[in-house]
Design a protein around this motif. Structure first.
Motif, mmCIF file in Angstrom:
data_model
loop_
_atom_site.group_PDB
_atom_site.id
_atom_site.type_symbol
_atom_site.label_atom_id
_atom_site.label_comp_id
_atom_site.label_asym_id
_atom_site.label_seq_id
_atom_site.Cartn_x
_atom_site.Cartn_y
_atom_site.Cartn_z
ATOM 1 N N GLY A 165 1.390 4.725 0.536
ATOM 2 C CA GLY A 165 -0.026 5.247 0.230
ATOM 3 C C GLY A 165 -0.074 5.829 -1.208
ATOM 4 O O GLY A 165 -1.093 5.865 -1.812
ATOM 5 N N ILE A 166 0.806 6.723 -1.309
ATOM 6 C CA ILE A 166 1.137 7.473 -2.582
ATOM 7 C C ILE A 166 1.101 6.495 -3.740
ATOM 8 O O ILE A 166 0.408 6.509 -4.851
ATOM 9 N N ALA A 167 1.807 5.505 -3.532
ATOM 10 C CA ALA A 167 2.203 4.756 -4.636
ATOM 11 C C ALA A 167 0.884 3.881 -5.034
ATOM 12 O O ALA A 167 0.536 3.647 -6.206
ATOM 13 N N LYS A 168 0.390 3.406 -4.010
ATOM 14 C CA LYS A 168 -1.026 2.641 -4.090
ATOM 15 C C LYS A 168 -1.846 3.419 -4.691
ATOM 16 O O LYS A 168 -2.539 2.981 -5.627
ATOM 17 N N SER A 182 -11.143 4.139 -5.307
ATOM 18 C CA SER A 182 -12.228 3.886 -4.366
ATOM 19 C C SER A 182 -11.574 3.431 -2.988
ATOM 20 O O SER A 182 -10.367 2.946 -3.136
ATOM 21 N N LEU A 183 -12.191 3.637 -2.192
ATOM 22 C CA LEU A 183 -11.627 3.136 -0.718
ATOM 23 C C LEU A 183 -11.217 1.608 -0.746
ATOM 24 O O LEU A 183 -10.413 1.052 -0.077
ATOM 25 N N ARG A 184 -12.378 0.994 -1.278
ATOM 26 C CA ARG A 184 -12.243 -0.465 -1.184
ATOM 27 C C ARG A 184 -10.858 -0.869 -2.123
ATOM 28 O O ARG A 184 -10.212 -1.867 -1.769
ATOM 29 N N LYS A 185 -10.586 -0.519 -3.204
ATOM 30 C CA LYS A 185 -9.515 -0.524 -4.056
ATOM 31 C C LYS A 185 -8.189 -0.291 -3.239
ATOM 32 O O LYS A 185 -7.136 -0.892 -3.267
#
Length: 188
Positions: A89-92, A100-103
Motif C-alpha cells: 500500500g505504501i509503495a503504491k 485518488s482512490l481510483r488510482k
C-alpha cells in the motif's frame, strides 16, 4: 471461512481436508498461470496474494482460537502478512503522481512489482504445514511433542527472516520510487 468454522467446531479432520484442498487448488492455479501466460492477469496477480493471506489469516486465527497454535506464532504469521500488505500500500501510494482512490486501487497499472523470493515461498510452505500439523495434533495425539514444537519454532524463525527480507525489498522499491529522474530536477 468454512475451514475456520470446522476447526473451531472440533471437526479437525474435515478442516484438514478443506484446508488441504484450498492449498492444492491455489498451487494448481499458480502452476497454470506460470505455464500458460495467456491465463495471467494483473488483477489475478493482485488478488491471488490477498486470497492467500486471507486463507492463512482466517485459518491461523481459528487454529489459535481453538488452542492448537501458540500465540507467538500467530503474531508472526499475521504480523508478517499485514506488514506485506502495508508495504504494498505504501509503495503504491508513493508511486502515484496525484492521489485518488481510483488510482490507488486501480488494477490496470502496475507501477512496481515485488516477486516472492525463495524465502517467501519456503515460509508459505512452512506456514501451511504448521496449520496442518496443529490441526492434526489432536487427531494423532502429538500436541506438545518436541518435533511439533521444533517445527513451529522453525516456522516462526523463517517467518521473521522472510519479513525482514520483504521489508528490505519494499524499502528498496520505495527508494527507487522516491528517486526522481535527472530531467525532473532541472525543471524547477
Amino acid at each position: 471461512a468454512v475451514v475456520s468454522t470446522q476447526s473451531t467446531g472440533g471437526q479437525h479432520t474435515l478442516a484438514i481436508a478443506l484446508f488441504g484442498a484450498a492449498g492444492i487448488t491455489d498451487f494448481l492455479d499458480g502452476q497454470i498461470a506460470r505455464r500458460y501466460p495467456s491465463q495471467r492477469s494483473l488483477l489475478g496477480s493482485i488478488i491471488d496474494p490477498i486470497g492467500d493471506k486471507t486463507l492463512m489469516g482466517c485459518t491461523t486465527f481459528a487454529v489459535w482460537y481453538t488452542g492448537l497454535m501458540p500465540t507467538w506464532l500467530v503474531f508472526i504469521i499475521l504480523g508478517r502478512d499485514l506488514t506485506l500488505l502495508g508495504g504494498s500500500g505504501i509503495a503504491k501510494y508513493k508511486s502515484l503522481d496525484k492521489f485518488s482512490l481510483r488510482k490507488m486501487f486501480s488494477f490496470t497499472d502496475a507501477s512496481f512489482e515485488v516477486k516472492p523470493g525463495w524465502h517467501g515461498k519456503l515460509n508459505m510452505c512452512l506456514q501451511l504445514g504448521a496449520v496442518l500439523a496443529c490441526l492434526a495434533a489432536p487427531i494423532f495425539q502429538f500436541q506438545g511433542h518436541i518435533y511439533l514444537d521444533m517445527y513451529l519454532i522453525t516456522t516462526g524463525v523463517m517467518g521473521v527472516y522472510s519479513l525482514i527480507q520483504y521489508i528490505l525489498t519494499y524499502k528498496e522499491v520505495i527508494r527507487k520510487i522516491d528517486k526522481k529522474p535527472d530531467w525532473m530536477e532541472h525543471e524547477k
